[in-house]
Design a protein around this motif. Structure first.
Motif, mmCIF file in Angstrom:
data_model
loop_
_atom_site.group_PDB
_atom_site.id
_atom_site.type_symbol
_atom_site.label_atom_id
_atom_site.label_comp_id
_atom_site.label_asym_id
_atom_site.label_seq_id
_atom_site.Cartn_x
_atom_site.Cartn_y
_atom_site.Cartn_z
ATOM 1 N N GLU A 174 1.654 -11.764 0.802
ATOM 2 C CA GLU A 174 0.936 -10.509 0.560
ATOM 3 C C GLU A 174 1.666 -9.333 1.198
ATOM 4 O O GLU A 174 1.874 -8.297 0.568
ATOM 5 N N LYS A 175 2.069 -9.507 2.458
ATOM 6 C CA LYS A 175 2.776 -8.426 3.151
ATOM 7 C C LYS A 175 4.127 -8.138 2.496
ATOM 8 O O LYS A 175 4.499 -6.982 2.309
ATOM 9 N N GLN A 224 8.749 -0.266 10.160
ATOM 10 C CA GLN A 224 8.747 0.616 9.000
ATOM 11 C C GLN A 224 9.320 1.996 9.339
ATOM 12 O O GLN A 224 9.949 2.638 8.496
ATOM 13 N N GLY A 246 4.827 4.720 3.978
ATOM 14 C CA GLY A 246 4.420 3.323 3.923
ATOM 15 C C GLY A 246 3.626 2.816 5.105
ATOM 16 O O GLY A 246 3.121 1.700 5.074
ATOM 17 N N SER A 291 -0.541 -14.717 3.913
ATOM 18 C CA SER A 291 -0.352 -13.437 4.595
ATOM 19 C C SER A 291 1.091 -12.959 4.448
ATOM 20 O O SER A 291 1.346 -11.778 4.192
ATOM 21 N N GLN A 294 7.087 -2.770 -2.527
ATOM 22 C CA GLN A 294 6.628 -1.639 -3.331
ATOM 23 C C GLN A 294 7.092 -0.311 -2.721
ATOM 24 O O GLN A 294 7.354 0.643 -3.444
ATOM 25 N N THR A 295 7.176 -0.246 -1.414
ATOM 26 C CA THR A 295 7.603 0.976 -0.736
ATOM 27 C C THR A 295 9.104 0.989 -0.470
ATOM 28 O O THR A 295 9.738 2.030 -0.559
ATOM 29 N N LYS A 311 5.057 -8.593 -0.592
ATOM 30 C CA LYS A 311 4.838 -7.934 -1.884
ATOM 31 C C LYS A 311 4.528 -6.451 -1.688
ATOM 32 O O LYS A 311 5.055 -5.586 -2.395
ATOM 33 N N ARG A 312 3.692 -6.146 -0.707
ATOM 34 C CA ARG A 312 3.336 -4.752 -0.433
ATOM 35 C C ARG A 312 4.542 -3.972 0.079
ATOM 36 O O ARG A 312 4.781 -2.828 -0.313
ATOM 37 N N LEU A 313 5.336 -4.585 0.945
ATOM 38 C CA LEU A 313 6.493 -3.896 1.518
ATOM 39 C C LEU A 313 7.530 -3.534 0.458
ATOM 40 O O LEU A 313 8.110 -2.450 0.484
ATOM 41 N N LYS A 341 0.559 2.236 7.077
ATOM 42 C CA LYS A 341 -0.880 2.356 6.843
ATOM 43 C C LYS A 341 -1.676 2.368 8.139
ATOM 44 O O LYS A 341 -2.802 2.847 8.173
#
Length: 157
Positions: A140-141, A9, A23, A137, A147-148, A143-145, A25
């Motif tokens: 989920e990851k 990231q 991004g 997993s 977003q940023t 989808k989250r990535l 966390k």
């Protein structure tokens, strides 16, 4: 060794001109010690790292990856086989781009561990690693990535 999200990231932020730390966390510090698989031994390392670390804008997660097979199935619903060599841990991460670590050697030089290469990293591409059945997993990851980093190219499971 620092591995995973904080590494790839950081590169994506540099490529996209985003502020450092966007991004991210947490910071994953991984080590491998098969000589003592007790929680007490791992916790002692966690406490030493916490005492030595400067404040960071996110959690620092320290894990003995030799212990992962002991708790992985209960948390994720399927077993994670033990690995013979510490570097093989990265071959089990759900995203190929996530399988990236940086190690500071005793000589002060950095070495990069990237069993799937660096092409996905610089192409801003997310692909699944099917070494383990971790579709949930991965999705989920991913989808989250996105977003940023909406520029990401995300491959299907």
């Amino acid at each position: 060794m620092d591995g995973g999200g904080s590494v790839y990231q950081t590169v994506w932020n540099a490529l996209m001109g985003r502020p450092r730390g966007t991004g991210i966390k947490d910071y994953d510090l991984v080590y491998f010690d098969s000589s003592d698989l007790s929680w007490e031994a791992e916790d002692a390392v966690i406490q030493r790292v916490a005492a030595a670390m400067p404040p960071l804008p996110g959690d620092v997660e320290v894990r003995n990856h030799a212990r992962v097979p002991l708790w992985f199935e209960e948390r994720f619903g399927f077993p994670c086989p033990p690995v013979a060599h510490p570097d093989d841990v990265f071959r089990q991460y759900p995203l190929t781009v996530q399988a990236l670590g940086v190690r500071l050697g005793k000589d002060g030089n950095l070495s990069v561990l990237c069993p799937f290469g660096l092409e996905d990293l610089f192409a801003m591409r997310v692909r699944p690693n099917r070494a383990l059945p971790n579709r949930a997993s991965y999705e989920e990851k991913a989808k989250r990535l996105v977003q940023t980093w909406p520029e990401l190219i995300v491959g299907p499971w």
